[in-house]
Design an enzyme around this catalytic site. Structure first.
Site, PDB file in Angstrom:
ATOM      1  N   LYS A 136       0.850  -1.187   0.000  1.00 24.53           N
ATOM      2  CA  LYS A 136       0.000   0.000   0.000  1.00 24.53           C
ATOM      3  C   LYS A 136       0.891   1.245   0.000  1.00 24.53           C
ATOM      4  CE  LYS A 136      -4.458   1.133   1.988  1.00 24.53           C
ATOM      5  NZ  LYS A 136      -5.616   0.624   2.711  1.00 24.53           N
TER       6      LYS A 136
ATOM      7  N   GLU B  63     -20.046  -4.962   9.430  1.00 26.66           N
ATOM      8  CA  GLU B  63     -21.014  -4.162  10.188  1.00 26.66           C
ATOM      9  C   GLU B  63     -22.128  -5.023  10.765  1.00 26.66           C
ATOM     10  OE1 GLU B  63     -19.784  -3.313   7.242  1.00 26.66           O
ATOM     11  OE2 GLU B  63     -18.745  -1.412   7.603  1.00 26.66           O
TER      12      GLU B  63
ATOM     13  N   ARG C  33     -25.718  -1.460   6.185  1.00 26.70           N
ATOM     14  CA  ARG C  33     -25.447  -2.894   6.091  1.00 26.70           C
ATOM     15  C   ARG C  33     -26.093  -3.687   7.232  1.00 26.70           C
ATOM     16  NH1 ARG C  33     -20.698  -4.546   3.021  1.00 26.70           N
ATOM     17  NH2 ARG C  33     -21.404  -3.841   0.989  1.00 26.70           N
TER      18      ARG C  33
HETATM   19  C1  TPP Z   1     -19.297  -1.635   4.144  1.00 31.40           C
HETATM   20  C2  TPP Z   1     -18.092  -0.748   4.237  1.00 31.40           C
HETATM   21  N1  TPP Z   1     -17.505  -0.545   5.435  1.00 31.40           N
HETATM   22  C3  TPP Z   1     -16.429   0.250   5.539  1.00 31.40           C
HETATM   23  C4  TPP Z   1     -15.903   0.852   4.436  1.00 31.40           C
HETATM   24  C5  TPP Z   1     -14.723   1.819   4.567  1.00 31.40           C
HETATM   25  N2  TPP Z   1     -13.553   1.302   3.857  1.00 31.40           N
HETATM   26  C6  TPP Z   1     -13.214   1.733   2.629  1.00 31.40           C
HETATM   27  S1  TPP Z   1     -11.867   0.989   2.033  1.00 31.40           S
HETATM   28  C7  TPP Z   1     -11.670   0.111   3.443  1.00 31.40           C
HETATM   29  C8  TPP Z   1     -10.508  -0.828   3.574  1.00 31.40           C
HETATM   30  C9  TPP Z   1     -10.451  -1.780   2.459  1.00 31.40           C
HETATM   31  O1  TPP Z   1      -9.327  -2.566   2.576  1.00 31.40           O
HETATM   32  P1  TPP Z   1      -8.900  -3.443   1.357  1.00 31.40           P
HETATM   33  O2  TPP Z   1     -10.084  -4.092   0.766  1.00 31.40           O
HETATM   34  O3  TPP Z   1      -7.803  -4.336   1.804  1.00 31.40           O
HETATM   35  O4  TPP Z   1      -8.379  -2.403   0.283  1.00 31.40           O
HETATM   36  P2  TPP Z   1      -7.023  -1.533   0.286  1.00 31.40           P
HETATM   37  O5  TPP Z   1      -7.453  -0.127   0.441  1.00 31.40           O
HETATM   38  O6  TPP Z   1      -6.151  -2.008   1.394  1.00 31.40           O
HETATM   39  O7  TPP Z   1      -6.430  -1.785  -1.033  1.00 31.40           O
HETATM   40  C10 TPP Z   1     -12.669   0.390   4.364  1.00 31.40           C
HETATM   41  C11 TPP Z   1     -12.778  -0.196   5.709  1.00 31.40           C
HETATM   42  C12 TPP Z   1     -16.556   0.636   3.204  1.00 31.40           C
HETATM   43  N3  TPP Z   1     -16.142   1.215   2.076  1.00 31.40           N
HETATM   44  N4  TPP Z   1     -17.632  -0.165   3.131  1.00 31.40           N
END
Ligand code: TPP
Length: 622
Positions: free
Chosen positions: A282, A367, A395
């Protein structure tokens, strides 16, 4: 550095590039993203991590026909640049500019809209199964992060996809991070795979040796593969994905384009579900983001040379006040526990987590589980606070209703980012919570007008014995109407801020400040205004509202929720039941999905800024 990007037109250019050119392109794209996000803000670290992966995907697949389904969609900037939006990329997340998430109206290469996590495997499988029914020919690739993979929805979809046996590729982009460090058993499992790559090497070597023995080798390998205690069971820990019906390929270096192209080509030839496990970093290529990937997950504008934010971070946000107050409550009462769904920093729980490690739960992007976990904790007499963004609580609707409200359990929902969030747009605005919560029996809902009232409400919540939601906006938290004497919070009681006799303004939450401005203007023009801070959306202060309705010629309600099912709508119901015949004006968001842009701009667009509201009132009383 050479510049290839400025000459780049479309995917046909990419298809022609050799390996060296692809890396130059990757560097150019990285620079562009860093430059634009440093000005507009946005999801920097996630995008820098998928530059090579996105290039490899577009090299192998043809997104004119093949379907690339992004999970969350916050990492689709590279895809946008490569698929026709290079020249408008500088407008990303700006009002009327391109979105920070995939949008069908922007491009035929954006084939599924998203913003919330963990939908890509379900949606991709839907594409794959519909393709099979219609006898179409294309590849479907869902690209999901290790954070998003922790959600129930992703597991549900894997479980189904493996069973269908359909041709379908899932690319797991594993960077060990959600927004913060990823959590949970799956994350540990992936870590095991990452740190034991020799297992795979051994497996491949043994496969190669057996296959090379003429006549019997292949047979031995096939038999071994079929048997439950086969070779790979010996050599590979878990084989979780294969047990679910996926062929597992990986782990692959997600910054090595030719390795990825080779493995994706391999995946493309497999006639069934395949999971390609790609390891990325990242923030790759920008030191401040590599060092602090969580801070650069969603970044405000920053100085490229230092990585420091251009505006001083706001220490008095609603989220920080929530975090500090929860620490105070936890000090006073050891029943208090806090839950977050993968958002410890965004929700202001960072300090709380340090102080009360064993009374803090990060459940991952889960969630639904977070809500029912709270129900279980409350059933055994703890006092859970689930701190969650308004749009993500959507959710957990059934869990709120079924697991908490039916049993009338004392869980507090601290609902952050209620109202407009700005640049993230329609998937992230928190404008539905009043509507989806106000119809659930036993649920009480309140919203503070300012900082002191927010703290009062949190203190009130601690000993409240039932489900309770406190919704508050993104951004700065300060006191308004300083000279006002404050009364304590009492269930279902509103606060009278001014008494008049012509127009009554009833506002909740953030909109009380706007109501105050509107009232000032109206007073200046000789109107006599009553201003009420509703405090509670449910239960409403029925006696006060009925009394006010009798004594004024116009009732105006103000809220930053959609009109249907919101504060104004609940007041309308009450007044209709009481045969109110007077005029009522509901100021709230209309029945549309609100686009991205600056919050002030959006309030103006929907006539919900001071001037817009005044105009609507003049229209009503002229
Ligand atoms: C239902 C939901 N909960 C929380 C989020 C907030 N959120 C956006 S990206 C993320 C992390 C995602 O991690 P990953 O899938 O590993 O992607 P990365 O950014 O590390 O590439 C979160 C918690 C969201 N978008 N949707």
């Amino acid at each position: 550095m050479k510049d290839i990007l400025s000459q780049y037109n479309d995917l046909t250019d990419l298809k022609k590039m050799n390996n060296e050119e692809l890396y130059i392109l990757a560097n150019n794209i990285r620079e562009t993203i860093i430059d634009v996000v440093s000005k507009n803000g946005g999801h920097l670290a996630s995008n820098l991590g998928v530059v090579e992966l996105t290039i490899a995907l577009h090299k192998v697949f043809n997104s004119n026909t093949d379907k690339l389904v992004w999970d969350v969609g916050h990492q689709s900037y590279v895809h946008k640049i490569l698929t026709g939006r290079k020249d408008v990329f500088h407008t990303i997340r700006k009002y009327k500019g391109i979105s920070g998430f995939p949008k069908r109206k922007e491009s035929p290469h954006d084939i599924f809209e998203v913003g919330h996590s963990s939908t890509s495997i379900s949606a991709g499988l839907g594409y794959a199964l519909s393709r099979d029914i219609k006898n179409e020919k294309y590849n479907v690739v869902s690209i999901i992060g290790d954070g998003a993979m922790t959600a129930g929805m992703a597991f549900e979809a894997l479980n189904h996809a493996g069973d269908t046996g359909t041709k379908f590729i899932v690319v797991l982009n594993d960077n060990e991070m959600s927004i913060s460090q990823n959590v949970g058993g799956l994350s540990q499992y992936l870590n095991k795979i990452r740190t034991a790559p020799t297992y795979y090497k051994v497996k491949e070597d043994v496969e190669a040796i057996l296959n090379s023995i003429p006549g019997i080798g292949k047979q031995v390998f096939k038999t071994a593969e079929r048997a439950k205690d086969s070779l790979k069971y010996f050599l590979v820990p878990g084989m979780f994905f294969e047990d679910l019906g996926f062929k597992y390929l990986g782990p692959i270096d997600g910054h090595n384009i030719s390795d990825m192209v080779r493995e994706l080509e391999r995946a493309k030839k497999i006639d069934g579900p395949v999971l390609v496990h790609v390891i990325t970093k990242k923030g790759k290529g920008y030191r401040p983001a590599e060092n602090n990937p969580d801070k650069f997950h969603g970044s405000s504008p920053f100085d490229i040379s230092t990585g420091m934010p251009l505006k001083k971070p706001n220490n008095s946000s609603f989220s920080n006040v929530l975090g500090d107050t929860l620490i105070n409550l936890a000090e006073k009462d050891n029943r208090v526990v806090a839950i977050t769904a993968a958002m410890p920093e965004g929700t202001g729980l960072g300090k709380y987590r340090e102080k009360y490690k064993n009374r803090f739960f990060d459940v991952g992007i889960a969630e639904q589980h977070g809500v029912t976990l709270a129900a279980g904790l409350a059933s055994n007499n703890l006092k859970p606070y689930f701190v969650v963004y308004s749009s993500f609580l959507q959710r957990g609707y059934d869990q709120v209703l079924h697991d908490i409200c039916i049993q009338n359990l004392p869980v507090v929902f601290a609902i952050d980012r209620a109202g407009l969030v700005g640049d993230d747009g329609e998937t992230h605005h928190g404008v539905f919570d009043l509507s989806y919560l106000s119809h659930i029996p036993n649920m009480a809902i309140m919203s503070p007008r300012d900082k002191t009232e927010f703290i009062q409400m949190l203190e009130f919540s601690k000993d409240y014995n039932g489900p309770l939601a406190i919704r508050y906006p993104r951004g700065e938290c300060y006191d308004i109407i300083e000279k006002n004497e404050r009364k304590g919070i009492e269930l279902g009681k509103a606060e009278i801020l001014a008494r008049g006799k012509d127009i009554a303004i009833l506002a909740v939450g953030k909109m009380v400040e706007t109501g105050y401005e509107v009232a000032k203007e109206l007073n200046k023009q000789g109107n006599s205004i009553t201003l009420i801070n509703g405090r509670f959306i449910k239960p409403l202060d029925e006696d006060l509202i009925k009394e006010v309705a009798e004594n004024h010629t116009l009732i105006v309600t103000l809220e930053d929720n959609v009109k249907i099912g919101g504060f104004g709508s609940c007041i309308n119901d009450l007044l209709i039941e009481n045969s109110y015949k007077g005029q009522i004006l509901n100021i709230a968001f209309p029945d549309v999905f609100i686009e991205h842009g600056e919050v002030d701009q959006l309030f103006k667009q929907y006539y919900m800024n001071t001037q817009g509201i005044l105009n609507s009132i003049y229209e009503k009383i002229k």
